[in-house]
Design a protein around this motif. Structure first.
Motif, PDB file in Angstrom:
ATOM      1  N   TYR A  93       0.816  -1.213   0.000  1.00 32.90           N
ATOM      2  CA  TYR A  93       0.000   0.000   0.000  1.00 32.90           C
ATOM      3  C   TYR A  93       0.854   1.269   0.000  1.00 32.90           C
ATOM      4  N   TYR A  94       2.164   1.115   0.264  1.00 33.18           N
ATOM      5  CA  TYR A  94       3.017   2.271   0.497  1.00 33.18           C
ATOM      6  C   TYR A  94       3.884   2.612  -0.715  1.00 33.18           C
ATOM      7  N   THR A  95       3.929   3.884  -1.049  1.00 32.95           N
ATOM      8  CA  THR A  95       5.016   4.375  -1.881  1.00 32.95           C
ATOM      9  C   THR A  95       6.265   4.408  -1.005  1.00 32.95           C
ATOM     10  N   MET A  96       7.381   3.948  -1.562  1.00 34.32           N
ATOM     11  CA  MET A  96       8.618   3.852  -0.792  1.00 34.32           C
ATOM     12  C   MET A  96       9.684   4.762  -1.400  1.00 34.32           C
ATOM     13  N   ALA A  97      10.586   5.213  -0.561  1.00 31.42           N
ATOM     14  CA  ALA A  97      11.634   6.115  -1.044  1.00 31.42           C
ATOM     15  C   ALA A  97      12.912   5.931  -0.234  1.00 31.42           C
ATOM     16  N   TRP A  98      13.986   6.397  -0.827  1.00 30.97           N
ATOM     17  CA  TRP A  98      15.275   6.514  -0.157  1.00 30.97           C
ATOM     18  C   TRP A  98      15.674   7.994  -0.146  1.00 30.97           C
ATOM     19  N   THR A 155       6.359   2.777 -11.397  1.00 32.66           N
ATOM     20  CA  THR A 155       6.943   4.092 -11.649  1.00 32.66           C
ATOM     21  C   THR A 155       8.032   4.367 -10.620  1.00 32.66           C
ATOM     22  N   THR A 156       9.142   4.887 -11.115  1.00 35.05           N
ATOM     23  CA  THR A 156      10.250   5.248 -10.237  1.00 35.05           C
ATOM     24  C   THR A 156      10.647   6.699 -10.483  1.00 35.05           C
ATOM     25  N   TYR A 157      11.249   7.281  -9.480  1.00 34.63           N
ATOM     26  CA  TYR A 157      11.707   8.661  -9.537  1.00 34.63           C
ATOM     27  C   TYR A 157      13.146   8.694  -9.007  1.00 34.63           C
ATOM     28  N   TYR A 158      13.967   9.539  -9.593  1.00 32.01           N
ATOM     29  CA  TYR A 158      15.359   9.632  -9.172  1.00 32.01           C
ATOM     30  C   TYR A 158      15.817  11.090  -9.100  1.00 32.01           C
ATOM     31  N   ALA A 159      16.710  11.344  -8.162  1.00 33.39           N
ATOM     32  CA  ALA A 159      17.418  12.615  -8.174  1.00 33.39           C
ATOM     33  C   ALA A 159      18.368  12.629  -9.366  1.00 33.39           C
ATOM     34  N   ASP A 160      18.564  13.790  -9.950  1.00 37.61           N
ATOM     35  CA  ASP A 160      19.428  13.891 -11.130  1.00 37.61           C
ATOM     36  C   ASP A 160      20.836  13.378 -10.838  1.00 37.61           C
ATOM     37  N   SER A 161      21.298  13.574  -9.620  1.00 35.43           N
ATOM     38  CA  SER A 161      22.673  13.219  -9.270  1.00 35.43           C
ATOM     39  C   SER A 161      22.920  11.720  -9.238  1.00 35.43           C
ATOM     40  N   LYS A 177      24.912  18.615   5.955  1.00 38.29           N
ATOM     41  CA  LYS A 177      23.979  18.931   4.874  1.00 38.29           C
ATOM     42  C   LYS A 177      22.566  18.499   5.239  1.00 38.29           C
ATOM     43  N   GLU A 178      21.616  19.042   4.507  1.00 38.88           N
ATOM     44  CA  GLU A 178      20.230  18.664   4.732  1.00 38.88           C
ATOM     45  C   GLU A 178      19.940  17.310   4.092  1.00 38.88           C
ATOM     46  N   ARG A 179      18.903  16.672   4.598  1.00 43.19           N
ATOM     47  CA  ARG A 179      18.468  15.410   4.007  1.00 43.19           C
ATOM     48  C   ARG A 179      17.977  15.670   2.593  1.00 43.19           C
ATOM     49  N   GLU A 180      18.366  14.803   1.664  1.00 40.78           N
ATOM     50  CA  GLU A 180      17.969  14.993   0.267  1.00 40.78           C
ATOM     51  C   GLU A 180      17.367  13.724  -0.312  1.00 40.78           C
ATOM     52  N   PHE A 181      16.499  13.932  -1.273  1.00 41.35           N
ATOM     53  CA  PHE A 181      15.830  12.833  -1.971  1.00 41.35           C
ATOM     54  C   PHE A 181      16.820  12.086  -2.847  1.00 41.35           C
ATOM     55  N   VAL A 182      16.672  10.762  -2.876  1.00 41.86           N
ATOM     56  CA  VAL A 182      17.491   9.924  -3.746  1.00 41.86           C
ATOM     57  C   VAL A 182      16.629   9.236  -4.805  1.00 41.86           C
TER      58      VAL A 182
END
Length: 125
Positions: A30-35, A56-62, A42-47
């Motif tokens: 049921y959950y969308t998951m992320a890292w 569907t997947t999403y990624y940081a450009d880096s 530094k601040e916490r950043e999306f991976v």
């Protein structure tokens, strides 16, 4: 839900690691998951993030082209395959779960309701 991240360690630049995040409970699908990650000072950043079905997947450009998020709903686990690691990937990596309350994009930390304890990844040059 409780999240337990593992798989971090020390690796040389260009090496690989696979992080795992095991979730408790019977509603993992049921959950969308992320890292996310947080480097010292530094601040916490999306991976990366992955939708409930994994479609569907999403990624940081880096990290595009080097890190791959996946999930196994039968095992209640989300993975982060990390290839061609760079020293700038050094950070504590956190997994997070979104129960679907909505309101924020998947790249936003505020979207996520549950967080794991983090696992350290250190990449030496």
């Amino acid at each position: 839900v409780q999240l337990q991240a593992s798989g971090g360690g020390l690796v040389q630049a260009g090496g690989s690691l696979r992080l795992s995040c095991a979730a408790s409970g019977r509603t993992f699908s049921y959950y969308t998951m992320a890292w996310f990650r947080q480097a010292p000072g530094k601040e916490r950043e999306f991976v990366a993030a992955i939708t409930r079905s994994g479609g569907t997947t999403y990624y940081a450009d880096s990290v595009k082209g080097r890190l791959t998020i996946s999930r196994d709903n039968a095992k209640n686990t989300v993975y982060l395959q990390m290839n061609n690691l760079k020293p700038e990937d050094t950070a504590v990596y956190y997994c997070a779960a979104d129960r679907g309350s909505g309101g924020y994009p998947p790249q936003t930390a505020n979207r996520y309701d549950y967080w794991g304890q983090g696992t350290q990844v250190t990449v030496s040059s």
